[in-house]
Motif scaffolding. Structure first.
Motif, PDB file in Angstrom:
ATOM      1  N   GLU A  78       0.932  -1.166   0.144  1.00 11.44           N
ATOM      2  CA  GLU A  78       0.019   0.277   0.243  1.00 11.44           C
ATOM      3  C   GLU A  78       0.823   1.334   0.091  1.00 11.44           C
ATOM      4  O   GLU A  78       0.279   2.269  -0.125  1.00 11.44           O
TER       5      GLU A  78
ATOM      6  N   GLN B 265      -6.261  -1.864   3.962  1.00  9.41           N
ATOM      7  CA  GLN B 265      -5.457  -1.710   2.510  1.00  9.41           C
ATOM      8  C   GLN B 265      -6.679  -1.310   1.586  1.00  9.41           C
ATOM      9  O   GLN B 265      -6.485  -0.552   0.632  1.00  9.41           O
ATOM     10  N   ARG B 266      -7.880  -1.880   1.583  1.00 14.00           N
ATOM     11  CA  ARG B 266      -8.887  -1.321   0.447  1.00 14.00           C
ATOM     12  C   ARG B 266      -9.214   0.088   0.773  1.00 14.00           C
ATOM     13  O   ARG B 266      -9.594   0.673  -0.001  1.00 14.00           O
TER      14      ARG B 266
ATOM     15  N   ILE C 225      -6.940   2.200  -1.128  1.00 10.54           N
ATOM     16  CA  ILE C 225      -7.061   2.254  -2.485  1.00 10.54           C
ATOM     17  C   ILE C 225      -8.101   2.991  -2.772  1.00 10.54           C
ATOM     18  O   ILE C 225      -8.185   3.653  -3.655  1.00 10.54           O
TER      19      ILE C 225
ATOM     20  N   GLU D 219     -12.558 -10.585  -1.221  1.00 14.11           N
ATOM     21  CA  GLU D 219     -12.104  -9.182  -1.175  1.00 14.11           C
ATOM     22  C   GLU D 219     -11.670  -8.599  -2.169  1.00 14.11           C
ATOM     23  O   GLU D 219     -12.042  -7.267  -2.250  1.00 14.11           O
ATOM     24  N   ARG D 220     -11.392  -9.033  -3.597  1.00 13.94           N
ATOM     25  CA  ARG D 220     -11.324  -8.224  -4.583  1.00 13.94           C
ATOM     26  C   ARG D 220     -12.594  -7.866  -5.122  1.00 13.94           C
ATOM     27  O   ARG D 220     -12.592  -6.884  -5.707  1.00 13.94           O
TER      28      ARG D 220
ATOM     29  N   PRO E 156      -6.702  -7.941  -0.421  1.00 10.87           N
ATOM     30  CA  PRO E 156      -6.709  -6.707   0.641  1.00 10.87           C
ATOM     31  C   PRO E 156      -7.489  -6.569   1.734  1.00 10.87           C
ATOM     32  O   PRO E 156      -8.665  -7.232   1.628  1.00 10.87           O
ATOM     33  N   ASP E 157      -7.037  -6.414   2.922  1.00 10.23           N
ATOM     34  CA  ASP E 157      -7.932  -6.302   4.146  1.00 10.23           C
ATOM     35  C   ASP E 157      -8.538  -5.004   3.980  1.00 10.23           C
ATOM     36  O   ASP E 157      -8.346  -3.925   3.200  1.00 10.23           O
TER      37      ASP E 157
ATOM     38  N   LEU F  97     -13.598  -5.035  -3.085  1.00 12.58           N
ATOM     39  CA  LEU F  97     -13.124  -3.850  -3.258  1.00 12.58           C
ATOM     40  C   LEU F  97     -13.689  -2.962  -4.702  1.00 12.58           C
ATOM     41  O   LEU F  97     -13.933  -2.001  -4.688  1.00 12.58           O
TER      42      LEU F  97
ATOM     43  N   ILE G  61      -2.677  -5.961  -4.212  1.00 12.95           N
ATOM     44  CA  ILE G  61      -2.693  -6.849  -3.291  1.00 12.95           C
ATOM     45  C   ILE G  61      -3.739  -8.040  -3.536  1.00 12.95           C
ATOM     46  O   ILE G  61      -4.626  -7.783  -3.898  1.00 12.95           O
TER      47      ILE G  61
END
Length: 1181
Positions: free
Chosen positions: A505, A542-543, A546, A580-581, A538-539, A584, A535
């Protein structure tokens, strides 16, 4: 299979790269069987001491270009002579083994292996573990130590080949086990080597499948496709499968692997052992036409070309293909190679002379040029000789002005080198699309007269690398913002994969800035692709990073680029395998909603989210989708999308995940309601649509209401109460008079129910708490003094919404505690939101008019059946409990007393009153109030009201604390148990039983036990059939959950007595009633653990008495009872033999095959009620 002369193999990889040309040598010593002479290019090989001196003198020749050249024909003849005179290596090895110089032989074997000259004698000796096994029992014979094949009683320091592990040995202890492990490890390695060799042979055989004549035909006719060889097929299969896996075509890869099940796609060696692995398909495609041509044409020795196929310009021969060439043919090959070497040397000398000539010309031109140009145009017109091409030709003396890369870079390699003339300070104006070039720095020139060639050679000792990609980037320094962006665009794709996942990140700002400012759209797309794939999973943090970056990017570039660059990245990952993606993507659609073009926002983005809501299986993704949909609803302005928004709301409300439904109430419904408020359709379209769906459910649910759907729609209505009240305030006659100036009183904390989210806060919807406070003052004044004339929205609430909901309430099933609770919560929030004045003047009168609780209607319930509906508990718990002041509590108490009295005197069902007590009893705040209502019934003059009060105690006892039970409940029940009316006394029995089931205080239990004993033992109750029925029913209900001591000492003995008394009952109707109740009670108690003593003295005798009754009255019940008695007797006998545990469970005995078969066969024949049969299995709670 042709054998390879190991003496043609280099001692090291470095020499092999320097000397690619090898000669063919197939001679072997007839005496030792060892390979031929050592390679002439290795004068210091392990057997160099046996090589003839002439070989050392003529062994190596260096061409002008520095490459190793093969030996001449004379050297080849010298090798043939030396073969006759040298000592055989095999003879030396045999002598070493014979004299037991094992370590020396091992060292010789190792050196020969490293030189590629494995000796069969040494290989066989050291490969045989029997030569190293320690002899146990008897010492070895004297002659065993002299033979090379005899076993060796070796010392502990000797181990087999490359199995030495000095860490495992110590100076003491038995090393036999460690040595055995070493031998086994060596055997394993040799076995693996054998397998590798066999696979290498198979590989070579696969290469040679196509005959040489066919290959000649294919080469002579290029239009004819050469057939695919097995090795080539396996290699291509491996590369294709590798490409599919790398690019997420996993299903295709699986199918491809299944179709080629004879190949292992996880191991390249399965293709062929000695075949180097080529680059992947992507690299092959990129390099298929861009690679530089080699300086010399070569032939790959692994493809098996015949010698006849190689023309005169070839520079390499395949020794594997010609194992039986004669010496004359070898000499011809050497002569041909020497001829080619001569041609190459002459060509090299010619090129070197041309290079020197060009360098001298360049130096002359540099000295004649006084002012070098600063831009590309002047370079092309005034000084073409100092262009970039000339600068590259001589790196020692570059032109004074560096060659710019598109006018944007300065080459530090050129600036840092000496210049013959100082640079000019005159700048030429550039065009508008050129970036201003920096004036190159001036360096002090030494007063030396070194030749350019010497200077270049001297600087070549500075180890700098500019040939690689990274070297080219390092050697150039950006001199403008755009050039920095270009450099970052090239470097970031190579940096990202090498950064730790946990720290990637940190690259987000760099990626976003480059993507914002980079001039090329293709590079921007690549950078944004990297951002969304930065990533793997991403957790949350991190999201968030982004998303923050995406919003900043969108603010900077505008809606057009957001649509063209960011939205495709979301679309690509809408079906990504990692949730997770996908999460996002869902969150990005909401975060970027304000920055999309409005046409895209209401079409493509809305469709994407709708698809994810319907198809995604992850709860957290659908939750994010619902929140993003809510944000979209806050920015959408296409009226035609209203119906789609309503359907999305209904769909999301029906989601099985609670977190998704919670997000609907927190975000989507408030946002959608805010849109309908602007459209003016909140109370004209949205709320009526939900009410219509509720009524449709009630019409369809005459035989079974879908309570879940009712909950869905009713919860949506509940979430619409705050925006509805906001509409009422905004459309009120006094809205224009609201002023924020002056002292505005603060809103009470308890004025409104706690909102589920900030979007449901009325102050947020209105705009501010100050404005809401001012409006509330005018609202209360308007309701209390001026009325509702002309107040359209409030009149709709009073005249249409309330009557419709009250009518719906009267149609729901009062026995459904879920429906009662949901509507109670709705009215509670509705009344609290609209205020106390509105509740007292608009809501309560409508309920009171329907319920009609007046003295003249007490005895005429035929026209007042509404009291048995759900209207009573919903009015009591939803409206009368909104405010908790003294007058409100008195009103609630009076209403419940009136309902209890009315229903009791009318002999009406008590379900509505019970539902009210259950709903209110769940809140300890109302326990005292309910006890006050019941005490009113205890002292009522009517026995019917006292009976109702006694039965209501049964519902209240379970939720009241034991202190209240001891102080208020038990005294009231004891008072009722001595009532003159026997029906009142009987009505107290269920409440006493519930106390026995829930209370733990021994004093209370003893008081209740004494009261129940008086009912059973008092002679005045001996003929009270109703009392006995109620006691047996209560024992069957509370017995399994009551204290074991109470059950063993009180319940079972009295059931035994009642069963005995029933045997002598003369009235068959009473006898069958008691027997049926006893059967249910014994069925429920059979699930309990019963001591052996109680089993023998009370349980079994009671069962036998009951069986005697059932033999005459109900034979189908008798079958079950007989099985129960039989199993109990077996258990008692087993316990007498010591096989049983401390207690016995009759429920476990019913699993016997005979009893189970009889039980199941007779269950369908029972004529008793379904409730009684259900109790057989459901008594255990």
């Amino acid at each position: 299979m042709a054998s390879v002369n190991p003496f043609n193999l280099s001692d090291s990889e470095e020499e092999s790269e320097r000397r690619p040309n090898k000669t063919v040598d197939t001679e072997r010593s007839p005496s030792d069987g060892a390979p031929g002479p050592p390679p002439p290019g290795i004068p210091f090989s392990p057997s160099a001491d046996a090589v003839h001196p002439t070989l050392l003198l003529s062994s190596h020749r260096t061409s002008p270009n520095g490459e190793g050249i093969s030996v001449s024909t004379g050297a080849t003849a010298a090798m043939a002579v030396s073969t006759e005179s040298r000592v055989s290596v095999d003879v030396i090895a045999a002598q070493l083994l014979r004299d037991q110089y094992i370590l020396t032989a091992l060292e010789l074997h190792t050196e020969l292996l490293e030189a590629g000259r494995e000796l069969p004698r040494l290989r066989d000796y050291f490969s045989n573990p029997g030569n190293f096994e320690r002899q146990s029992g008897t010492p070895p014979a004297k002659d065993q130590g002299t033979g090379p094949g005899g076993p060796l009683n070796r010392a502990g320091s000797i181990s087999t080949l490359d199995s030495l592990d000095f860490a495992r040995y110590s100076d003491d202890g038995n090393r036999e086990s460690d040595e055995r492990v070493a031998v086994l490890e060596f055997e394993l390695r040799k076995a693996k080597e054998t397998i590798q060799a066999l696979r290498a042979n198979l590989t070579q055989a696969a290469e040679n499948d196509v005959p040489s004549q066919e290959r000649k035909n294919f080469k002579s006719s290029p239009e004819i496709q050469e057939p695919l060889r097995p090795l080539e097929k396996r290699a291509l299969n491996f590369l294709v499968n590798e490409y599919l896996l790398k690019n997420e075509y996993k299903l295709s890869s699986i199918t491809f692997s299944d179709e080629n099940d004879d190949q292992d796609f996880e191991l390249w060696d399965d293709v062929g052992l000695n075949i180097p692995k080529p680059p992947d398909l992507l690299q092959l495609y990129r390099n298929c036409g861009s690679s530089l041509p080699p300086t010399k044409e070569t032939v790959d020795v692994a493809v098996g070309d015949d010698f006849a196929d190689i023309t005169g310009h070839c520079t390499a021969q395949d020794p594997l293909r010609k194992p039986d060439l004669s010496q004359q043919q070898q000499a011809e090959v050497v002569q041909e190679l020497e001829y080619q070497i001569g041609l190459l040397n002459s060509e090299k000398e010619s090129l070197a002379e041309q290079m020197k000539k060009l360098q001298s010309e360049l130096q002359t031109l540099k000295q004649t040029v006084s002012s070098p140009p600063l831009d590309r145009s002047s370079q092309n017109t005034s000084n073409p000789a100092s262009s970039c091409t000339a600068a590259v030709t001589s790196s020692a003396d570059p032109p004074s002005v560096p060659c710019a890369d598109n006018g944007q870079y300065l080459d530090i390699r050129r600036l840092s080198q000496p210049q013959s003339e100082p640079p000019s300070t005159q700048n030429t104006p550039q065009s508008h699309n050129k970036i201003k070039s920096r004036t190159p720095e001036r360096f002090d020139q030494p007063n030396r007269k070194l030749s350019p060639a010497f200077q270049q050679a001297l600087l070549s000792f500075c180890r700098m690398c500019s040939d690689s990609r990274l070297g080219a980037e390092v050697s150039r320094i950006a001199d403008s913002e755009e050039s920095v962006m270009l450099m970052l665009g090239r470097c970031l794709p190579h940096i990202v994969p090498n950064v730790l996942l946990a720290k990637r990140e940190e690259l987000i700002p760099l990626i976003l800035c480059t993507a914002c400012l980079h001039p090329e759209s293709k590079e921007r797309d690549q950078l944004l692709h990297i951002l969304f794939n930065l990533i793997k999973r991403p957790d949350d943090e991190q999201r968030q990073m982004i998303l923050t970056g995406c919003v900043a990017f969108a603010r900077h570039v505008g809606p057009t680029r957001v649509e063209a660059e960011l939205l495709p990245q979301c679309w690509e990952q809408i079906n990504h395998k990692y949730p997770e993606r996908r999460l996002l993507v869902a969150e990005s659609c909401g975060a970027l909603a304000p920055y999309f073009p409005k046409e895209i926002r209401s079409s493509l983005v809305l469709s994407m989210l709708q698809q994810m809501l319907a198809e995604d299986k992850a709860d957290m993704v659908r939750e994010a989708v619902v929140k993003s949909l809510g944000i979209i609803m806050g920015y959408i302005d296409d009226v035609d999308k209203y119906s789609q928004g309503f359907e999305l709301m209904v769909l999301s409300l029906s989601d099985p995940s609670e977190r998704v439904v919670s997000a609907v109430h927190q975000v989507f419904i408030p946002a959608f309601a805010a849109w309908t408020m602007e459209l003016g359709t909140l109370y004209t379209s949205l709320i009526p649509s939900l009410l219509a769906r509720i009524e449709k459910l009630l019409m369809q649910g005459e035989h079974g209401l879908d309570e879940y759907k009712l909950h869905v729609f009713l919860s949506a209505l509940q979430s619409l109460i705050p925006p509805l009240f906001a509409v009422v305030l905004q459309n009120a006659p006094f809205t224009g008079r609201a002023k924020l100036h002056g002292d505005v009183p603060a809103i009470e904390v308890t004025r409104f129910p706690r909102p589920a989210s900030p979007l449901q806060d009325v102050a947020t919807i209105i705009g501010s708490r100050e404005m809401l406070s001012a409006l509330l003052l005018l609202y209360d004044h308007q309701l209390e003094h001026e009325g509702t004339t002309g107040w359209e929205s409030l009149l709709w609430v009073v005249n249409q919404l309330l009557p419709q909901i009250i009518e719906i309430v009267g149609r729901i099933n009062v026995a459904s505690s879920t429906c009662v609770h949901e509507f109670s919560r709705f009215f509670w929030r509705f009344c609290r939101t609209f205020g106390k004045i509105f509740t007292n003047t608009k809501v309560k009168p409508q309920f009171q008019e329907i319920l009609r609780l007046s003295e003249e209607n007490v005895d005429a319930l035929s026209g007042n059946g509404i009291l048995t509906k759900a209207t009573v508990p919903i009015y009591a718990t939803g409206v009368l409990t909104c405010y908790n002041q003294e007058e409100d509590r008195k009103l609630l108490v009076g209403f419940l007393e009136d309902v209890m009295t009315t229903l009791s005197l009318s002999h009406a069902p008590l379900d509505s009153l019970k539902a009210s007590f259950v709903e209110l009893g769940a809140n300890p705040v109302y326990h005292e109030l309910l006890l006050t209502v019941l005490w009113y019934g205890v002292v009522h003059t009517s026995a019917l009201v006292r009976c109702t009060s006694a039965r209501m105690f049964e519902l209240l006892v379970k939720g009241v604390n034991e202190t209240l039970v001891a102080q208020r409940v038990v005294p009231a029940l004891i008072t009722l148990s001595s009532d003159p009316e026997i029906s009142v006394r009987i009505s107290t029995i269920p409440a006493f039983g519930t106390i026995m089931e829930t209370v733990t205080q021994k004093e209370l239990l003893e008081r209740v036990k004494m009261q129940l004993a008086s009912f059973l033992e008092d002679p005045q109750y001996q003929d009270q059939h109703s009392l006995h029925m109620e006691i047996i029913r209560t024992f069957g209900r509370v017995g399994p959950n009551a204290e074991p001591r109470f059950r063993d000492e009180f319940v079972l003995p009295h059931l035994h007595k009642l069963a005995q008394a029933n045997n002598s009952q003369t009235v068959d109707s009473k006898r069958i009633d008691i027997a049926t109740q006893l059967f249910e009670a014994y069925s429920a108690l059979s699930c309990c653990f019963i001591s052996e003593e109680v089993m023998i003295n009370h349980f079994l005798p009671g069962l036998r008495c009951l069986r005697a009754d059932m033999e005459q009255l109900s034979p189908e019940h008798e079958v079950i009872l007989s099985s129960m008695v039989k199993e109990c007797e077996i258990k008692v006998e087993n316990r007498g033999m010591g096989d049983a545990q401390g207690s016995v469970s009759i429920a476990s005995t019913l699993v016997g095959e005979d009893a189970k078969t009889k039980f199941l066969s007779k269950m369908g024949q029972l004529t008793t009620s379904g409730a009684m049969l259900a109790n057989v299995f459901q008594r255990k709670k």
